[in-house]
Enzyme design. Structure first.
Site, PDB file in Angstrom:
ATOM      1  N   TYR A  61       0.836  -1.207   0.000  1.00  0.00           N
ATOM      2  CA  TYR A  61       0.000   0.000   0.000  1.00  0.00           C
ATOM      3  C   TYR A  61       0.872   1.260   0.000  1.00  0.00           C
ATOM      4  CZ  TYR A  61      -3.771   3.140   1.543  1.00  0.00           C
ATOM      5  OH  TYR A  61      -4.693   4.160   1.644  1.00  0.00           O
ATOM      6  N   LYS A  90       1.140   4.020  -3.023  1.00  0.00           N
ATOM      7  CA  LYS A  90       0.751   5.422  -2.818  1.00  0.00           C
ATOM      8  C   LYS A  90       1.934   6.355  -3.070  1.00  0.00           C
ATOM      9  CE  LYS A  90      -3.615   4.958  -1.701  1.00  0.00           C
ATOM     10  NZ  LYS A  90      -4.637   5.231  -2.731  1.00  0.00           N
TER      11      LYS A  90
HETATM   12  N1  LIG Z   1     -10.103   5.628   4.602  1.00  0.00           N
HETATM   13  C1  LIG Z   1      -8.879   6.059   4.880  1.00  0.00           C
HETATM   14  O1  LIG Z   1      -8.508   6.219   6.057  1.00  0.00           O
HETATM   15  C2  LIG Z   1      -7.934   6.412   3.765  1.00  0.00           C
HETATM   16  C3  LIG Z   1      -6.734   7.065   4.103  1.00  0.00           C
HETATM   17  C4  LIG Z   1      -5.844   7.405   3.093  1.00  0.00           C
HETATM   18  C5  LIG Z   1      -6.142   7.102   1.784  1.00  0.00           C
HETATM   19  N2  LIG Z   1      -7.295   6.474   1.462  1.00  0.00           N
HETATM   20  C6  LIG Z   1      -7.534   6.164   0.053  1.00  0.00           C
HETATM   21  O2  LIG Z   1      -8.778   6.701  -0.356  1.00  0.00           O
HETATM   22  C7  LIG Z   1      -9.382   5.836  -1.311  1.00  0.00           C
HETATM   23  C8  LIG Z   1     -10.752   5.404  -0.826  1.00  0.00           C
HETATM   24  O3  LIG Z   1     -10.609   4.833   0.453  1.00  0.00           O
HETATM   25  P1  LIG Z   1     -11.873   4.253   1.260  1.00  0.00           P
HETATM   26  O4  LIG Z   1     -11.442   4.116   2.661  1.00  0.00           O
HETATM   27  O5  LIG Z   1     -13.085   5.004   0.903  1.00  0.00           O
HETATM   28  O6  LIG Z   1     -11.922   2.776   0.639  1.00  0.00           O
HETATM   29  P2  LIG Z   1     -13.116   1.704   0.691  1.00  0.00           P
HETATM   30  O7  LIG Z   1     -12.447   0.367   0.768  1.00  0.00           O
HETATM   31  O8  LIG Z   1     -14.121   2.035   1.738  1.00  0.00           O
HETATM   32  O9  LIG Z   1     -13.781   1.885  -0.748  1.00  0.00           O
HETATM   33  C9  LIG Z   1     -13.045   1.613  -1.904  1.00  0.00           C
HETATM   34  C10 LIG Z   1     -13.980   1.312  -3.039  1.00  0.00           C
HETATM   35  O10 LIG Z   1     -13.161   0.958  -4.179  1.00  0.00           O
HETATM   36  C11 LIG Z   1     -13.730  -0.191  -4.787  1.00  0.00           C
HETATM   37  N3  LIG Z   1     -12.688  -0.940  -5.507  1.00  0.00           N
HETATM   38  C12 LIG Z   1     -11.728  -1.718  -4.969  1.00  0.00           C
HETATM   39  N4  LIG Z   1     -10.992  -2.266  -5.934  1.00  0.00           N
HETATM   40  C13 LIG Z   1     -11.492  -1.818  -7.110  1.00  0.00           C
HETATM   41  C14 LIG Z   1     -11.174  -2.045  -8.468  1.00  0.00           C
HETATM   42  N5  LIG Z   1     -10.156  -2.868  -8.800  1.00  0.00           N
HETATM   43  N6  LIG Z   1     -11.886  -1.426  -9.428  1.00  0.00           N
HETATM   44  C15 LIG Z   1     -12.919  -0.610  -9.088  1.00  0.00           C
HETATM   45  N7  LIG Z   1     -13.289  -0.363  -7.830  1.00  0.00           N
HETATM   46  C16 LIG Z   1     -12.587  -0.983  -6.847  1.00  0.00           C
HETATM   47  C17 LIG Z   1     -14.316  -0.996  -3.623  1.00  0.00           C
HETATM   48  O11 LIG Z   1     -15.291  -1.913  -4.080  1.00  0.00           O
HETATM   49  C18 LIG Z   1     -14.886   0.116  -2.747  1.00  0.00           C
HETATM   50  O12 LIG Z   1     -16.218   0.431  -3.092  1.00  0.00           O
HETATM   51  C19 LIG Z   1      -8.423   4.661  -1.505  1.00  0.00           C
HETATM   52  O13 LIG Z   1      -7.583   4.910  -2.607  1.00  0.00           O
HETATM   53  C20 LIG Z   1      -7.634   4.672  -0.224  1.00  0.00           C
HETATM   54  O14 LIG Z   1      -6.364   4.071  -0.357  1.00  0.00           O
HETATM   55  C21 LIG Z   1      -8.201   6.123   2.432  1.00  0.00           C
END
Ligand SMILES: NC(=O)c1ccc[n+]([C@@H]2O[C@H](COP(=O)([O-])OP(=O)(O)OC[C@H]3O[C@@H](n4cnc5c(N)ncnc54)[C@H](O)[C@@H]3O)[C@@H](O)[C@H]2O)c1
Length: 246
Positions: free
Chosen positions: A153, A157
């Protein structure tokens, strides 16, 4: 405002992606939403349509270049244009550098990094034709600090920063901006389900604002980068982390 713009959001079925799609729709945009999971995606679609905007939704794996090309072609046919694209889709396979398998490492990079590349490759010809476009990638504070047990991860990133800056340089002459947001801990279904309370608390202890973000607090800055107000911002990496690991 994003009045009458068309914005593509990947991973729009839940969490931050859903919040981005809904916030952009509330600001006047029509949405092309994709995700792997049809059930959650359908709920996002209903919410967007209830807000009065159009929404095209497709089950599409961003790691599959042909599927992404097809989805973008469909959006182009339906909407006739594409003003913004948000590379939000993501998932995690935790593991230390010693324990993670090469297969898991590649799978995580395949979605976060190659997925973003697939979308940029698919949308940029249309944006070049239009003479304008906005691309926003979702990184993470782990991309700048690394994270114990998060080898794939963190690497994905961090690599997204390089991809963002390279795309910003190459596409800038076409009036296409490419930026990256680095969220801190954000309250999404994945975090609430899979991250143990004690790890959440460790991050919050290192966050001057003293709490995790709500998904809408990430969506707001993303929508700013999609808007006309951000016309001179490109190649930027913006922490939206409550000050965590600044
Ligand atoms: N939540 C956090 O604390 C956090 C922190 C830093 C970065 N992020 C980043 O923000 C983004 C969203 O995070 P989140 O927590 O909402 O994630 P989440 O897991 O709640 O949602 C991610 C969505 O992406 C979809 N997905 C996964 N693989 C996929 C693919 N191959 N093709 C299409 N869709 C796909 C999943 O089905 C899901 O609906 C991600 O890139 C994550 O790395 C999140």
């Amino acid at each position: 405002m994003l009045q009458d713009k068309v914005v593509l959001v990947t991973g729009a079925g839940q969490g931050i992606g859903r919040a981005i799609a809904l916030t952009a729709a509330k600001k006047g945009a029509d949405i092309a939403a994709c995700d792997l999971k049809p059930e959650t995606l359908e709920q996002t679609v209903l919410m967007i349509r209830n807000s009065g905007r159009r929404c095209l939704a497709g089950v599409c794996d961003v790691a599959d270049p042909a599927a992404v090309q097809d989805f973008v072609a469909w959006a182009r046919t339906e909407f006739g244009r594409l003003d913004g694209a948000v590379n939000n889709a993501g998932f995690d396979r935790p593991g230390t550098v010693q324990k993670i398998t090469v297969e898991d490492f590649k799978a995580v990079l395949g979605v976060h990094l190659v997925g973003a590349l697939n979308v940029i490759k698919a949308v940029s010809p249309l944006m070049i034709e239009q003479g304008a476009g906005r691309i926003v990638n979702l990184g993470s504070i782990y991309g700048k600090t690394g994270g114990k047990g998060e080898a794939a991860y963190s690497a994905a990133k961090a690599a997204l920063v390089g991809l963002t800056k390279t795309a910003a340089r190459e596409l800038g002459p076409h009036n296409i901006t490419v930026n990256l947001i680095q969220p801190g801990l954000t309250r999404t279904p994945t975090i609430e389900t899979f991250m143990a309370e004690k790890y959440r608390q460790l991050l919050i202890n290192d966050t001057p604002l003293g709490r995790m973000a709500e998904p809408e607090e990430i969506a707001g800055p993303v929508c700013f980068l999609l808007s006309d107000e951000a016309s001179y911002v490109t190649g930027a990496v913006l922490d939206v982390s409550g000050g965590c690991w600044m």
